[in-house]
Design a protein around this motif. Structure first.
Motif: not given
Length: 163
Positions: A18-21, A25-26, A34-36
């Motif tokens: 998760e830390n890679s994700l 994402e940042n 942001d994500y729609k």
């Protein structure tokens, strides 16, 4: 969207840790907003290609950003995605896979650096592949469409309604 050359930018994100994700994402949110929309997290099938490099189990989700791009910009977005993947490598191995795509009311098109006969060359060693097309009230796959996209047609239909 105003023109047929514009579409919403999205990403297929695959990871093990998760830390890679979160790091990826940042960066993506900083660059593209942001994500729609965001799909549920799932374990992709037919991803053994990535096991040797990334390990297992692998997790994946699709996200669509607030950003509207000119479709030709998918080349630079793919190059940026590859740069992010490279920054997150550990011992030369990717820890996250980022596949940019664009979606409009008629199509979903994925970018890639790998050639296959049905892919269209866009320049700078980047190709695109039409994964889904809209017809008679729903997106539909092609013979070559990745299983992940086929299985998430209901998600992409919901995204289309928001468009």
């Amino acid at each position: 969207m105003r023109k047929n050359t514009e579409a919403y930018l999205g990403f297929g994100l695959m990871w093990r840790e998760e830390n890679s994700l979160f790091y990826a994402e940042n960066i993506l949110r900083e660059k593209f907003g942001d994500y729609k929309a965001e799909s549920d997290i799932f374990q992709p099938v037919f991803c053994s290609y990535y096991y040797k490099e990334m390990g297992q189990p692998l997790f994946k989700k699709f996200v669509v950003t607030d950003t509207v791009i000119d479709k030709s910009d998918i080349v630079s977005v793919k190059k940026l995605s590859m740069d992010i993947e490279d920054r997150l490598r550990i011992d030369g191995r990717r820890t996250v896979n980022i596949d940019p795509f664009y979606i409009d009311k008629q199509q979903l098109v994925v970018s890639t650096s790998k050639y296959r006969g049905n892919r269209i060359y866009m320049g700078d060693n980047i190709f695109v592949e039409l994964e889904l097309f809209y017809h008679h009230g729903s997106f539909h796959p092609f013979v070559w469409t990745y299983v992940d996209y086929k299985e998430h047609i209901p998600f992409f239909n919901k995204v289309r309604k928001v468009l």
